[in-house]
Design a protein around this motif. Sequence first.
Motif, PDB file in Angstrom:
ATOM      1  N   ARG A   1       0.832  -1.205   0.000  1.00  0.00           N
ATOM      2  CA  ARG A   1       0.000   0.000   0.000  1.00  0.00           C
ATOM      3  C   ARG A   1       0.865   1.253   0.000  1.00  0.00           C
ATOM      4  NH1 ARG A   1      -4.241   0.239   4.683  1.00  0.00           N
ATOM      5  NH2 ARG A   1      -2.337   0.476   5.913  1.00  0.00           N
ATOM      6  N   ALA A   2       1.954   1.245   0.769  1.00  0.00           N
ATOM      7  CA  ALA A   2       2.857   2.400   0.802  1.00  0.00           C
ATOM      8  C   ALA A   2       3.490   2.639  -0.567  1.00  0.00           C
ATOM      9  CB  ALA A   2       3.942   2.181   1.860  1.00  0.00           C
ATOM     10  N   LEU A   3       3.829   1.572  -1.267  1.00  0.00           N
ATOM     11  CA  LEU A   3       4.413   1.709  -2.607  1.00  0.00           C
ATOM     12  C   LEU A   3       3.402   2.265  -3.601  1.00  0.00           C
ATOM     13  CD1 LEU A   3       6.415  -1.652  -2.772  1.00  0.00           C
ATOM     14  CD2 LEU A   3       7.387   0.657  -2.643  1.00  0.00           C
ATOM     15  N   ILE A   4       2.128   1.900  -3.428  1.00  0.00           N
ATOM     16  CA  ILE A   4       1.083   2.433  -4.301  1.00  0.00           C
ATOM     17  C   ILE A   4       0.855   3.906  -4.014  1.00  0.00           C
ATOM     18  CG2 ILE A   4      -1.373   2.323  -4.871  1.00  0.00           C
ATOM     19  CD1 ILE A   4      -1.236  -0.703  -4.325  1.00  0.00           C
ATOM     20  N   ILE A   5       0.753   4.254  -2.731  1.00  0.00           N
ATOM     21  CA  ILE A   5       0.495   5.641  -2.339  1.00  0.00           C
ATOM     22  C   ILE A   5       1.630   6.555  -2.772  1.00  0.00           C
ATOM     23  CG2 ILE A   5       0.295   7.185  -0.340  1.00  0.00           C
ATOM     24  CD1 ILE A   5      -1.331   4.978   1.029  1.00  0.00           C
ATOM     25  N   SER A   6       2.868   6.073  -2.646  1.00  0.00           N
ATOM     26  CA  SER A   6       4.028   6.893  -3.015  1.00  0.00           C
ATOM     27  C   SER A   6       4.174   7.050  -4.520  1.00  0.00           C
ATOM     28  CB  SER A   6       5.303   6.277  -2.446  1.00  0.00           C
ATOM     29  OG  SER A   6       5.592   5.040  -3.089  1.00  0.00           O
ATOM     30  N   GLY A   7       3.509   6.179  -5.298  1.00  0.00           N
ATOM     31  CA  GLY A   7       3.638   6.231  -6.748  1.00  0.00           C
ATOM     32  C   GLY A   7       4.720   5.327  -7.289  1.00  0.00           C
ATOM     33  N   ASP A   8       5.426   4.619  -6.399  1.00  0.00           N
ATOM     34  CA  ASP A   8       6.449   3.674  -6.870  1.00  0.00           C
ATOM     35  C   ASP A   8       5.808   2.540  -7.668  1.00  0.00           C
ATOM     36  OD1 ASP A   8       8.766   4.910  -5.782  1.00  0.00           O
ATOM     37  OD2 ASP A   8       8.178   4.234  -3.810  1.00  0.00           O
TER      38      ASP A   8
ATOM     39  N   GLY B   1       7.383  22.112   9.566  1.00  0.00           N
ATOM     40  CA  GLY B   1       8.694  21.710   9.048  1.00  0.00           C
ATOM     41  C   GLY B   1       8.696  21.425   7.562  1.00  0.00           C
ATOM     42  N   HIS B   2       7.548  21.640   6.897  1.00  0.00           N
ATOM     43  CA  HIS B   2       7.416  21.411   5.453  1.00  0.00           C
ATOM     44  C   HIS B   2       7.859  19.997   5.069  1.00  0.00           C
ATOM     45  CE1 HIS B   2       6.675  25.717   5.058  1.00  0.00           C
ATOM     46  NE2 HIS B   2       7.764  25.933   5.771  1.00  0.00           N
ATOM     47  N   ASP B   3       7.535  19.043   5.936  1.00  0.00           N
ATOM     48  CA  ASP B   3       7.889  17.644   5.698  1.00  0.00           C
ATOM     49  C   ASP B   3       6.772  17.010   4.867  1.00  0.00           C
ATOM     50  OD1 ASP B   3       8.533  14.965   5.745  1.00  0.00           O
ATOM     51  OD2 ASP B   3       9.126  14.950   7.854  1.00  0.00           O
ATOM     52  N   HIS B   4       6.905  17.084   3.547  1.00  0.00           N
ATOM     53  CA  HIS B   4       5.822  16.666   2.665  1.00  0.00           C
ATOM     54  C   HIS B   4       5.646  15.154   2.597  1.00  0.00           C
ATOM     55  CE1 HIS B   4       5.040  20.735   1.383  1.00  0.00           C
ATOM     56  NE2 HIS B   4       6.338  20.908   1.191  1.00  0.00           N
ATOM     57  N   THR B   5       6.620  14.419   3.118  1.00  0.00           N
ATOM     58  CA  THR B   5       6.445  12.974   3.228  1.00  0.00           C
ATOM     59  C   THR B   5       5.638  12.629   4.472  1.00  0.00           C
ATOM     60  OG1 THR B   5       8.542  12.540   2.099  1.00  0.00           O
ATOM     61  CG2 THR B   5       7.650  10.766   3.468  1.00  0.00           C
ATOM     62  N   GLN B   6       5.903  13.348   5.552  1.00  0.00           N
ATOM     63  CA  GLN B   6       5.256  13.043   6.827  1.00  0.00           C
ATOM     64  C   GLN B   6       3.860  13.655   6.941  1.00  0.00           C
ATOM     65  OE1 GLN B   6       6.457  10.924   9.029  1.00  0.00           O
ATOM     66  NE2 GLN B   6       4.628  11.170  10.291  1.00  0.00           N
TER      67      GLN B   6
ATOM     68  N   LEU C   1     -11.207   3.279   4.496  1.00  0.00           N
ATOM     69  CA  LEU C   1     -11.188   4.619   3.907  1.00  0.00           C
ATOM     70  C   LEU C   1      -9.935   5.396   4.284  1.00  0.00           C
ATOM     71  CD1 LEU C   1     -14.886   5.799   4.431  1.00  0.00           C
ATOM     72  CD2 LEU C   1     -13.864   4.744   2.416  1.00  0.00           C
ATOM     73  N   LEU C   2      -9.348   5.082   5.431  1.00  0.00           N
ATOM     74  CA  LEU C   2      -8.187   5.847   5.890  1.00  0.00           C
ATOM     75  C   LEU C   2      -7.012   5.718   4.928  1.00  0.00           C
ATOM     76  CD1 LEU C   2      -8.476   5.062   9.695  1.00  0.00           C
ATOM     77  CD2 LEU C   2      -8.681   7.333   8.639  1.00  0.00           C
ATOM     78  N   GLY C   3      -6.819   4.523   4.375  1.00  0.00           N
ATOM     79  CA  GLY C   3      -5.754   4.350   3.389  1.00  0.00           C
ATOM     80  C   GLY C   3      -6.000   5.192   2.153  1.00  0.00           C
ATOM     81  N   ARG C   4      -7.257   5.238   1.692  1.00  0.00           N
ATOM     82  CA  ARG C   4      -7.585   6.054   0.524  1.00  0.00           C
ATOM     83  C   ARG C   4      -7.425   7.535   0.832  1.00  0.00           C
ATOM     84  NH1 ARG C   4     -12.992   3.225  -2.070  1.00  0.00           N
ATOM     85  NH2 ARG C   4     -12.794   1.272  -0.936  1.00  0.00           N
ATOM     86  N   MET C   5      -7.706   7.925   2.080  1.00  0.00           N
ATOM     87  CA  MET C   5      -7.502   9.324   2.472  1.00  0.00           C
ATOM     88  C   MET C   5      -6.018   9.678   2.427  1.00  0.00           C
ATOM     89  SD  MET C   5     -10.324   9.448   5.542  1.00  0.00           S
ATOM     90  CE  MET C   5      -9.594  10.874   6.351  1.00  0.00           C
ATOM     91  N   GLN C   6      -5.176   8.762   2.915  1.00  0.00           N
ATOM     92  CA  GLN C   6      -3.731   9.016   2.831  1.00  0.00           C
ATOM     93  C   GLN C   6      -3.282   9.119   1.385  1.00  0.00           C
ATOM     94  OE1 GLN C   6      -1.262   6.239   5.037  1.00  0.00           O
ATOM     95  NE2 GLN C   6       0.541   6.835   3.848  1.00  0.00           N
ATOM     96  N   TRP C   7      -3.840   8.285   0.526  1.00  0.00           N
ATOM     97  CA  TRP C   7      -3.541   8.335  -0.908  1.00  0.00           C
ATOM     98  C   TRP C   7      -3.939   9.700  -1.468  1.00  0.00           C
ATOM     99  CZ3 TRP C   7      -5.680   4.074  -4.770  1.00  0.00           C
ATOM    100  CH2 TRP C   7      -4.874   4.044  -5.909  1.00  0.00           C
ATOM    101  N   LEU C   8      -5.131  10.150  -1.097  1.00  0.00           N
ATOM    102  CA  LEU C   8      -5.606  11.459  -1.551  1.00  0.00           C
ATOM    103  C   LEU C   8      -4.706  12.571  -1.029  1.00  0.00           C
ATOM    104  CD1 LEU C   8      -7.756  13.395  -2.771  1.00  0.00           C
ATOM    105  CD2 LEU C   8      -8.961  13.234  -0.575  1.00  0.00           C
ATOM    106  N   PHE C   9      -4.356  12.528   0.263  1.00  0.00           N
ATOM    107  CA  PHE C   9      -3.517  13.573   0.844  1.00  0.00           C
ATOM    108  C   PHE C   9      -2.148  13.614   0.162  1.00  0.00           C
ATOM    109  CE2 PHE C   9      -5.818  12.800   5.156  1.00  0.00           C
ATOM    110  CZ  PHE C   9      -6.946  13.460   4.674  1.00  0.00           C
TER     111      PHE C   9
END
Length: 222
Positions: A20-27, A125-130, A158-166
């Motif tokens: 899921r993390a690889l999908i959300i990150s676009g990898d 902190g402009h941490d766009h990953t976090q 839904l929380l995973g999809r929200m993280q994907w959206l964010f």
Amino acid sequence: MTVQTVATASSADTARARIRALIISGDLEPGSRLRERDLSQALNVSRVPVREALQQLEAEGFIDTSPRRGATVKQITLRDVNELFDVRLSLEVLAARLAAQASARGESSSRLRQMMNRAEEATQGHDHTQIPLSNTALHAEIVSMGANSLLECSMKPLLGRMQWLFTLTGNRDPQIACAEHLSLCQAIYDGKADLAAALAFSHVELGRVPSLQCLSGRLPER
């Protein structure tokens, strides 16, 4: 439940989180084939937990499966995003109300304060990953604070999809969401259920158009 069953379930949860993390990150890009053998080698787990992870991710809306192509990363659409906002308007408003009611009864809000502090630190902190991770964790804690098991089960996929959206809308000004989160959390801390519900509705709805505009041209309509 045997030790082996527990180990397999744990491996499946780990595999699901990593895929899921690889999908959300676009990898792993939309349309990418997800082969069990390749994933098991990359994640250093057997194919059984990978197979279970893929089934779970399909239920969460991250992948599609077909007899011809097998599992592929889902192509999220603007319609999917709009539907996500529709559902959030109902469930997150209820979650905020229940969390504020819990606070009014004297239940601890210390973990929510911790999540808010982390989200604010990431924003400042402009941490766009976090930022997407901490904002998702904040929303998850509001749900958890209400202690409604059915709501938690409904919100979990839904929380995973929200993280994907964010993550996809990471170029939006994070200060706006942070300020809205601070106001929402303060209403919860104060036990003001009606205000918390209203602020949750406003927070979700005010994010709809900017998110769709941000993704227009990047995602298909449907």
